[in-house]
Design an enzyme around this catalytic site. Sequence first.
Site, short mmCIF file in Angstrom:
data_model
loop_
_atom_site.label_atom_id
_atom_site.label_comp_id
_atom_site.label_asym_id
_atom_site.label_seq_id
_atom_site.Cartn_x
_atom_site.Cartn_y
_atom_site.Cartn_z
N GLY A 111 0.79 -1.23 0.00
CA GLY A 111 0.00 0.00 0.00
C GLY A 111 0.81 1.27 0.00
N HIS A 371 -12.08 46.57 -6.99
CA HIS A 371 -11.10 46.80 -5.93
C HIS A 371 -11.75 46.77 -4.55
CE1 HIS A 371 -10.18 49.60 -9.35
NE2 HIS A 371 -11.34 50.11 -9.01
N ASN A 394 -23.59 41.14 5.73
CA ASN A 394 -24.53 40.02 5.61
C ASN A 394 -24.84 39.32 6.93
OD1 ASN A 394 -21.81 39.20 5.55
ND2 ASN A 394 -22.36 37.22 4.67
N ARG A 448 -25.63 59.31 3.92
CA ARG A 448 -24.48 59.86 4.62
C ARG A 448 -24.85 61.25 5.12
NH1 ARG A 448 -21.55 60.59 -1.15
NH2 ARG A 448 -22.28 62.69 -1.63
#
Length: 488
Positions: A111, A371, A394, A448
């Site tokens: 083996g 990016h 998430n 914002r």
Amino acid sequence: MPRTRTPLAAIVLAAGKGTRMKSNKAKVLHEVAGRPLAYYPVKRALELGASPVVVVVGHQAEAVEAALSAALPEAPLRFAVQEQQLGTAHAVLAAKRALRGYRGPVLILSGDTPLLRAETLEAVVSAGRRARAAVSLATMTLEVPRGYGRVVRDARGRPARIVEEKDATEAERAVREVNAGLYCVDAELLWKKLAKVGTANAQREFYLTDLVPMAAQAGGVAGVEVPAEEASGVNDRVELSRANRVMVGRLAEAFMRAGVTIEDPARFDCDEGVEIGADAVIEPNVRLRGRTRVGARTRVGVGAVITDGVLADGVTVNPYTVISEAQVAEGAILGPFSRLRPGADIGPEAHVGNFVEVKKSRLGKGAKANHLAYLGDAEIGAGANIGAGTITCNYDGERKNPTRIGEGAFIGSDSILVAPIEIGAGAYVAAGSTLTDPVPAGALALGRARQVTKEGWVAQRQAEKQMKGTATGPASARKGRPAARRAS
């Protein structure tokens, strides 16, 4: 390799611990080109048409059985347990019950010999048939035969016996032809003669090699010399590394002969089972793992690591991209330094650029995240643009939530999309926004604070600092004393 048309069974000996590996893992579970050592002799026997293949297990038996069953799920494998490792003959006897009722030749392999080729096994089987010999065995010639049993031939040049090194005389130790540990034996003779094997040797073990002198008297022994590289066993980490390099070299050569460009085979690494299409280009230091498939005309750049990835035709993988359990459609461009985690699905002509991480998300055709972005549990429509610094938030601490971005949507740089959230087709998200509510198709969302500009603020601040410095000057100056002068 054509399968043999006559009955053939095989026994693979995989019970040993492998103490020289200095490992808590059974020797035959150590990997060469991503597969356990024992996988290779088993597979080669199967390629020759052996059925069944009996694997004799012992040390970490359950783990060995599980690994081989997972790697060869459709194969006619049977497992036999050697409870105590009392020698190679004892190991073969452990397989007797699994071969009950079988008549015909039995191939016996170690083996820990991953480099054996099916053609070599066929040569050993065929030699016995041609010579009508009771046993055929493989031998090899070594410059330094230390540790191997020596093959002693009779006056007619046929193998007469094998002497283990610890039992050999000085003259026998000088013999360079050694036992390769590969045999083909008629089943009826095998069980009959093994019952007579004793332990009258230096190791007090049941040697399978004792079968050779018995067979020489019963019907002759055929010897077949095989390449030492193939038949040499793996006993320690050095030999494991060498075997891995040889195996990967074979894979690289096969790919190149099939039309794949591997720019530097010495710096190429892949697992057995990887597929690469014609006209693909593999740059140096690439690692291809598991069930990875690389399509035709795909280019994989320097330092890329791909594990169980599926890349379609014409994909560009720029340097140092890492892909795990992800799929990439035709014409997509990845990297450099991008990461695709499990469940990533990159659509045709999509771009995933530098320092972008994608997990369990789909990018539609032509979508771009060029990016510095994280996209997790997201569905991104065709043609959408994801600006630099965008994050899909998430995870809320308990569950993962989805983000859906419609076709042609434009997500400005440094946006934070708090899931669950949906951005409609063609919508715009202003740079720097943090969004928690849905954005309808075609809308502009700003999340914002409004910019405040204070003209003249810098000059005012500098004046205030100057006044403060005067008010907190030296005590002597505040009391009207003349300030010290610096020599000019």
